[in-house]
Design a protein around this motif. Structure first.
Motif, mmCIF file in Angstrom:
data_model
loop_
_atom_site.group_PDB
_atom_site.id
_atom_site.type_symbol
_atom_site.label_atom_id
_atom_site.label_comp_id
_atom_site.label_asym_id
_atom_site.label_seq_id
_atom_site.Cartn_x
_atom_site.Cartn_y
_atom_site.Cartn_z
ATOM 1 N N PRO A 2 0.825 -1.216 0.000
ATOM 2 C CA PRO A 2 0.000 0.000 0.000
ATOM 3 C C PRO A 2 0.857 1.263 0.000
ATOM 4 N N GLN A 3 0.281 2.319 -0.538
ATOM 5 C CA GLN A 3 0.953 3.614 -0.638
ATOM 6 C C GLN A 3 0.147 4.642 0.156
ATOM 7 N N THR A 5 -1.613 7.977 0.711
ATOM 8 C CA THR A 5 -2.170 9.028 -0.143
ATOM 9 C C THR A 5 -2.317 10.328 0.634
ATOM 10 N N LEU A 22 -3.806 5.157 3.725
ATOM 11 C CA LEU A 22 -3.230 4.418 2.611
ATOM 12 C C LEU A 22 -4.198 4.357 1.443
ATOM 13 N N ASP A 23 -3.682 3.986 0.280
ATOM 14 C CA ASP A 23 -4.513 3.957 -0.926
ATOM 15 C C ASP A 23 -5.639 2.930 -0.867
ATOM 16 N N ASN A 24 -5.595 2.016 0.107
ATOM 17 C CA ASN A 24 -6.683 1.057 0.288
ATOM 18 C C ASN A 24 -7.695 1.547 1.338
ATOM 19 N N GLY A 25 -7.534 2.800 1.796
ATOM 20 C CA GLY A 25 -8.442 3.380 2.783
ATOM 21 C C GLY A 25 -8.047 3.117 4.231
ATOM 22 N N GLN A 26 -7.052 2.295 4.438
ATOM 23 C CA GLN A 26 -6.614 1.964 5.798
ATOM 24 C C GLN A 26 -5.928 3.166 6.439
ATOM 25 N N THR A 80 1.560 -2.828 9.569
ATOM 26 C CA THR A 80 1.276 -2.762 8.147
ATOM 27 C C THR A 80 2.485 -2.130 7.480
ATOM 28 N N PHE A 82 4.053 -0.212 4.385
ATOM 29 C CA PHE A 82 3.539 0.656 3.334
ATOM 30 C C PHE A 82 4.635 1.574 2.828
#
Length: 162
Positions: A2-3, A5, A22-26, A80, A82
């Motif tokens: 993940p990146q 944002t 993160l780009d997955n909403g986390q 996590t 990232f």
């Protein structure tokens, strides 16, 4: 991987803790931000910073804290991995990790088992816990990273599609 944002800093009085979305909403609390915010001077070095067994930061693995660490904390202690907005590899914790750490130190302090070196962390966690009583951790991260604006836009988009 993940990146990030959105990145920002949570303010707890004079304490600062870096966070990201993160780009997955986390949402994550950065490992380095957690350590610096709690007054741990030595910068973390990722997974090597952890002892074998539970993936707890070293400052939580001391014997005096062991009775206050529940399975719920151990479960959410997994990091996590990232990339920051700048592309640097980083590690982060789930938002509910910080309130649980605060609870551990509050219970240990109440029991009178903290070592002299742990009193500074306990003082910092007390400041954080007092503010967390008034605010949701997810909301604080969203505000610190300006992600709440994206969330509002997404919500309005979903409503207009209905």
């Amino acid at each position: 991987m993940p990146q990030a944002t959105h990145e920002g800093v949570l303010q707890f009085g004079t304490l600062e803790i870096e966070v990201a979305v993160l780009d997955n909403g986390q949402r994550v609390i950065t490992q380095s931000g957690l350590m610096m915010g709690l007054g741990r001077i030595r910068p973390p070095t990722g997974r090597q910073y952890y002892r074998s067994g539970a993936h707890l930061p070293a400052f939580l693995t001391v014997q005096s804290l062991k009775p206050f660490i529940g399975e719920d904390l151990v479960t959410i202690a997994n990091q996590t991995e990232f990339r920051t907005k700048q592309g640097v590899k980083a590690f982060g914790y789930a938002p509910d990790f910080l309130p649980k750490v605060c609870e551990v130190f509050a219970r240990a302090q109440h029991a009178g088992v903290l070592k002299a070196t742990q009193h500074s962390i306990a003082s910092r966690t007390q400041i954080i816990a007092e503010q967390l009583e008034r605010s949701c951790m997810m909301r604080l991260i969203d505000e610190a990273t300006s992600y709440q604006e994206i969330r509002k836009t997404q919500r309005n988009t979903y409503r207009s599609e209905e």
